[in-house]
Scaffold this motif. Structure first.
Motif, PDB file in Angstrom:
ATOM      1  N   GLY A   1       0.803  -1.222   0.000  1.00  0.00           N
ATOM      2  CA  GLY A   1       0.000   0.000   0.000  1.00  0.00           C
ATOM      3  C   GLY A   1       0.827   1.258   0.000  1.00  0.00           C
ATOM      4  O   GLY A   1       0.325   2.331  -0.355  1.00  0.00           O
ATOM      5  N   ALA A   2       2.109   1.151   0.396  1.00  0.00           N
ATOM      6  CA  ALA A   2       2.908   2.369   0.533  1.00  0.00           C
ATOM      7  C   ALA A   2       4.389   2.032   0.508  1.00  0.00           C
ATOM      8  O   ALA A   2       4.801   0.964   0.953  1.00  0.00           O
ATOM      9  CB  ALA A   2       2.563   3.062   1.852  1.00  0.00           C
ATOM     10  N   VAL A   3       5.167   2.973  -0.014  1.00  0.00           N
ATOM     11  CA  VAL A   3       6.629   2.850   0.058  1.00  0.00           C
ATOM     12  C   VAL A   3       7.129   4.019   0.903  1.00  0.00           C
ATOM     13  O   VAL A   3       7.035   5.179   0.494  1.00  0.00           O
ATOM     14  CB  VAL A   3       7.269   2.887  -1.349  1.00  0.00           C
ATOM     15  CG1 VAL A   3       8.789   2.793  -1.221  1.00  0.00           C
ATOM     16  CG2 VAL A   3       6.730   1.749  -2.211  1.00  0.00           C
ATOM     17  N   PRO A   4       7.622   3.734   2.109  1.00  0.00           N
ATOM     18  CA  PRO A   4       8.112   4.815   2.964  1.00  0.00           C
ATOM     19  C   PRO A   4       9.420   5.394   2.417  1.00  0.00           C
ATOM     20  O   PRO A   4      10.145   4.695   1.699  1.00  0.00           O
ATOM     21  CB  PRO A   4       8.372   4.120   4.314  1.00  0.00           C
ATOM     22  CG  PRO A   4       7.756   2.769   4.204  1.00  0.00           C
ATOM     23  CD  PRO A   4       7.713   2.422   2.747  1.00  0.00           C
ATOM     24  N   PRO A   5       9.724   6.645   2.760  1.00  0.00           N
ATOM     25  CA  PRO A   5      10.973   7.231   2.268  1.00  0.00           C
ATOM     26  C   PRO A   5      12.176   6.577   2.942  1.00  0.00           C
ATOM     27  O   PRO A   5      12.077   6.131   4.080  1.00  0.00           O
ATOM     28  CB  PRO A   5      10.854   8.704   2.682  1.00  0.00           C
ATOM     29  CG  PRO A   5       9.946   8.678   3.873  1.00  0.00           C
ATOM     30  CD  PRO A   5       8.987   7.544   3.644  1.00  0.00           C
ATOM     31  N   ARG A   6      13.297   6.526   2.259  1.00  0.00           N
ATOM     32  CA  ARG A   6      14.522   5.984   2.870  1.00  0.00           C
ATOM     33  C   ARG A   6      15.190   7.027   3.762  1.00  0.00           C
ATOM     34  O   ARG A   6      15.719   6.716   4.810  1.00  0.00           O
ATOM     35  CB  ARG A   6      15.534   5.580   1.791  1.00  0.00           C
ATOM     36  CG  ARG A   6      15.449   4.177   1.200  1.00  0.00           C
ATOM     37  CD  ARG A   6      15.135   3.103   2.147  1.00  0.00           C
ATOM     38  NE  ARG A   6      16.117   2.784   3.164  1.00  0.00           N
ATOM     39  CZ  ARG A   6      16.666   1.601   3.330  1.00  0.00           C
ATOM     40  NH1 ARG A   6      16.401   0.623   2.499  1.00  0.00           N
ATOM     41  NH2 ARG A   6      17.469   1.364   4.319  1.00  0.00           N
ATOM     42  N   GLY A   7      15.181   8.280   3.301  1.00  0.00           N
ATOM     43  CA  GLY A   7      15.886   9.327   4.045  1.00  0.00           C
ATOM     44  C   GLY A   7      14.921  10.232   4.784  1.00  0.00           C
ATOM     45  O   GLY A   7      13.700  10.070   4.677  1.00  0.00           O
ATOM     46  N   PRO A   8      15.472  11.213   5.536  1.00  0.00           N
ATOM     47  CA  PRO A   8      14.622  12.112   6.321  1.00  0.00           C
ATOM     48  C   PRO A   8      13.760  13.015   5.454  1.00  0.00           C
ATOM     49  O   PRO A   8      12.735  13.515   5.900  1.00  0.00           O
ATOM     50  CB  PRO A   8      15.622  12.930   7.141  1.00  0.00           C
ATOM     51  CG  PRO A   8      16.942  12.734   6.483  1.00  0.00           C
ATOM     52  CD  PRO A   8      16.895  11.456   5.718  1.00  0.00           C
ATOM     53  N   GLU A   9      14.179  13.244   4.212  1.00  0.00           N
ATOM     54  CA  GLU A   9      13.371  14.070   3.308  1.00  0.00           C
ATOM     55  C   GLU A   9      12.333  13.185   2.619  1.00  0.00           C
ATOM     56  O   GLU A   9      12.514  11.994   2.472  1.00  0.00           O
ATOM     57  CB  GLU A   9      14.248  14.723   2.231  1.00  0.00           C
ATOM     58  CG  GLU A   9      15.434  15.500   2.774  1.00  0.00           C
ATOM     59  CD  GLU A   9      15.012  16.609   3.707  1.00  0.00           C
ATOM     60  OE1 GLU A   9      13.955  17.228   3.443  1.00  0.00           O
ATOM     61  OE2 GLU A   9      15.706  16.830   4.706  1.00  0.00           O
ATOM     62  N   GLY A  10      11.270  13.796   2.181  1.00  0.00           N
ATOM     63  CA  GLY A  10      10.290  13.052   1.383  1.00  0.00           C
ATOM     64  C   GLY A  10       9.254  12.382   2.252  1.00  0.00           C
ATOM     65  O   GLY A  10       9.461  12.176   3.449  1.00  0.00           O
TER      66      GLY A  10
ATOM     67  N   ALA B   1      13.544  -1.191  -5.120  1.00  0.00           N
ATOM     68  CA  ALA B   1      14.617  -0.229  -5.408  1.00  0.00           C
ATOM     69  C   ALA B   1      15.019   0.497  -4.124  1.00  0.00           C
ATOM     70  O   ALA B   1      16.196   0.770  -3.885  1.00  0.00           O
ATOM     71  CB  ALA B   1      14.148   0.769  -6.462  1.00  0.00           C
ATOM     72  N   SER B   2      14.018   0.792  -3.268  1.00  0.00           N
ATOM     73  CA  SER B   2      14.318   1.481  -2.007  1.00  0.00           C
ATOM     74  C   SER B   2      14.688   0.509  -0.891  1.00  0.00           C
ATOM     75  O   SER B   2      15.482   0.829  -0.019  1.00  0.00           O
ATOM     76  CB  SER B   2      13.111   2.295  -1.543  1.00  0.00           C
ATOM     77  OG  SER B   2      12.856   3.346  -2.412  1.00  0.00           O
ATOM     78  N   TYR B   3      14.082  -0.676  -0.909  1.00  0.00           N
ATOM     79  CA  TYR B   3      14.303  -1.662   0.166  1.00  0.00           C
ATOM     80  C   TYR B   3      14.679  -3.003  -0.466  1.00  0.00           C
ATOM     81  O   TYR B   3      13.871  -3.941  -0.507  1.00  0.00           O
ATOM     82  CB  TYR B   3      13.041  -1.810   1.028  1.00  0.00           C
ATOM     83  CG  TYR B   3      12.663  -0.534   1.746  1.00  0.00           C
ATOM     84  CD1 TYR B   3      13.156  -0.253   3.006  1.00  0.00           C
ATOM     85  CD2 TYR B   3      11.834   0.407   1.125  1.00  0.00           C
ATOM     86  CE1 TYR B   3      12.834   0.928   3.646  1.00  0.00           C
ATOM     87  CE2 TYR B   3      11.507   1.594   1.761  1.00  0.00           C
ATOM     88  CZ  TYR B   3      12.012   1.844   3.019  1.00  0.00           C
ATOM     89  OH  TYR B   3      11.703   3.031   3.653  1.00  0.00           O
ATOM     90  N   PRO B   4      15.932  -3.107  -0.956  1.00  0.00           N
ATOM     91  CA  PRO B   4      16.291  -4.302  -1.738  1.00  0.00           C
ATOM     92  C   PRO B   4      16.281  -5.600  -0.938  1.00  0.00           C
ATOM     93  O   PRO B   4      16.253  -6.675  -1.530  1.00  0.00           O
ATOM     94  CB  PRO B   4      17.706  -3.983  -2.248  1.00  0.00           C
ATOM     95  CG  PRO B   4      18.178  -2.810  -1.468  1.00  0.00           C
ATOM     96  CD  PRO B   4      16.983  -2.096  -0.911  1.00  0.00           C
TER      97      PRO B   4
END
Ligand SMILES: Cc1cc2nc3c(=O)[nH]c(=O)nc-3n(C[C@H](O)[C@H](O)[C@H](O)COP(=O)(O)OP(=O)(O)OC[C@H]3O[C@@H](n4cnc5c(N)ncnc54)[C@H](O)[C@@H]3O)c2cc1C
Length: 441
Positions: A53-62, A79-82
């Motif tokens: 349902g969602a892809v959380p951001p990897r960094g503090p931005e976004g 791509a974000s959470y390999p």
């Protein structure tokens, strides 16, 4: 204690979504299956099946990126959470697992509905909206009605905790101005607290449905639909909803309540009644202790308040969940796996478990704790090698996923259960019996 040792192909540890799906998939493929476990998270869920349902951001931005097409969204997630467990699956495997599971539930009188490969928005018990994939049929009308926005009445009951029609409406009104709310007395209820499970069972009686319809009818006004808390029957929920629609002449739909939820209990009962019919020897509300682990087989004791049963199996699927299920436990300083003492992937020290902001869109690192597995779902030991050739793992105990943030709970549980069963079947065909003995933890 029985001195007999029960022999089986597969011991499934856990009776949550992952363990139950694993037991189903294995039994349907001809394996003899023993399964044990407690309630797990299943009785607490809304009843929705999330895939992604969602892809959380990897960094503090976004911010969090909401996913509309969950199978297409897998590439973005990975791509974000390999290291997310979906890396071990494919869209085809996830769909196959969902289809087999949903088919089982439909045959147990619990049909689910999804839109082709697309997430829908559905209400939480508070009336906030979430992206999810499949809904119980009793809740599905909400999806269409939210788009059409007809005049609609939401009703709740005096004494029912964990559901407030007024709160649901307050959250939904900006999107659906035609909502009204009313609170009534639950049919044949003498006063005090209304317990959802009891209420659901009582609505299976036609006379209680008629009392409910009589109370609602004068309140309907111009409403074309009626939203009720999810307690419209237990095993016969489809018939209860259809009967109310006929009595009232409007579309009726359920909205989830806070846990423990009736849709979760329906799932648990479907499993507890349905798996034994497929030959699964299910020890519900019983726990498992490891006795011996060797490459030629593993032995466990299933133990409960009044029984102990020794089981010897060729293979195991560990689906013992996280903290709520009991598969992981934490001390002051570390997270431990509770049955095999497997290494747990986790933040380096306690200070890294949580972020300062409770609502940080990245979530909290401790929620991605879990066990590492190889590409065939076999838990890895300290040396990075599988601890046993026929020990597999599935579900929320797997590391590198945060089902709360990613809304991937059911998808991960079902797909990894199918992947683990397929790997186990492949392995049982090749185990030679001359591999090294692995000492019990
Ligand atoms: C409140 C809540 C709401 C949720 N809502 C949703 C939702 O809307 N959609 C969605 O997709 N997902 C949702 N989830 C997440 C989803 O329920 C889980 O991701 C999924 O159920 C995990 O299943 P599991 O089988 O891996 O673990 P669990 O359900 O935790 O099951 C673990 C099992 O292992 C057993 N066990 C542990 N130790 C032992 C032992 N020693 N011996 C024997 N058995 C043992 C437990 O008793 C239990 O049966 C929700 C979860 C919660 C808590």
């Amino acid at each position: 204690m029985s001195r007999d040792i029960r022999e089986c192909d597969l011991m499934v540890i856990g009776a949550g979504l992952a363990g139950s799906a694993a037991a189903l998939f294995a039994a349907k493929r001809g394996l003899s299956v023993v399964q044990a476990g407690g309630t797990g998270a299943i009785a607490y869920t809304s009843g929705y099946f999330d895939v992604l349902g969602a892809v959380p951001p990897r960094g503090p931005e976004g911010g969090i990126h909401l996913v509309e097409k969950p199978f297409q969204g897998l590439a973005e997630l990975l791509a974000s959470y390999p290291r997310h467990p979906y890396r071990l699956t494919s869209p085809g495997l996830i769909k196959a697992a969902l289809a087999e599971w949903v088919d089982f539930l439909a045959n147990r009188g619990l049909p689910y509905v999804a839109e082709a490969e697309t997430n829908v928005v559905a209400p939480s018990p508070a009336g906030t909206l979430k992206h999810t994939y499949a809904l119980p049929e009793t809740m599905w009308p909400f999806v269409r009605l939210l788009k059409e926005k007809p005049a609609c009445l939401l009703v709740d009951f005096y004494g029912l905790n964990g559901f407030s029609a007024r709160q649901v409406a307050a959250n939904l009104l900006p999107l659906w101005p035609g909502l009204r709310v009313e609170r009534i007395h639950f049919p044949a209820h003498a006063g005090g607290e209304v317990f959802p499970e009891n209420a659901a069972r009582s609505l299976e009686l036609p006379k209680h449905r008629e009392t409910l319809a009589e109370a609602v009818r004068p309140l309907l006004g111009d409403a074309a639909c009626l939203g009720l808390p999810a307690l419209l029957g237990m095993n016969g929920c489809g018939a209860v909803r259809a009967d109310l629609e006929e009595r009232l002449g409007v579309t009726v739909f359920e909205i989830p309540t806070m846990p423990p939820s009736v849709p979760g209990i329906r799932l648990r009962e479907a499993v507890e009644n349905g798996l034994p019919e497929l030959g699964v020897e299910l020890y519900s509300q019983q726990m498992v202790r490891l006795e011996r682990m060797e490459s030629s087989g593993l032995e466990f004791t299933i133990h409960g308040q009044s029984m102990e049963r020794r089981v010897r199996c060729r293979g195991v699927i560990l689906a013992s969940g996280r903290f709520l299920g009991g598969g992981l436990a934490s001390t002051q300083t570390e997270v431990r796996e509770t049955i095999f003492d497997l290494p747990v992937a986790q933040p380096e020290d306690r200070s890294g478990w949580h972020r300062l902001d409770y609502f940080d869109p990245r979530g909290h690192p401790v929620h991605q704790s879990g066990i590492e597995v190889d590409e065939r779902f076999r838990p890895l030991g300290a040396g990075g090698k599988p601890v046993c050739p026929t020990l597999f793992a599935a579900g929320s105990i797997l590391a590198h996923q945060d089902w709360m943030r990613m809304k991937c709970g059911a998808g991960v549980a079902l797909a990894t259960a199918l992947g683990a069963v397929e790997s186990l079947i492949a392995e049982l065909g090749t185990v030679s019996g001359d591999l090294a003995t692995v000492p019990a933890g």
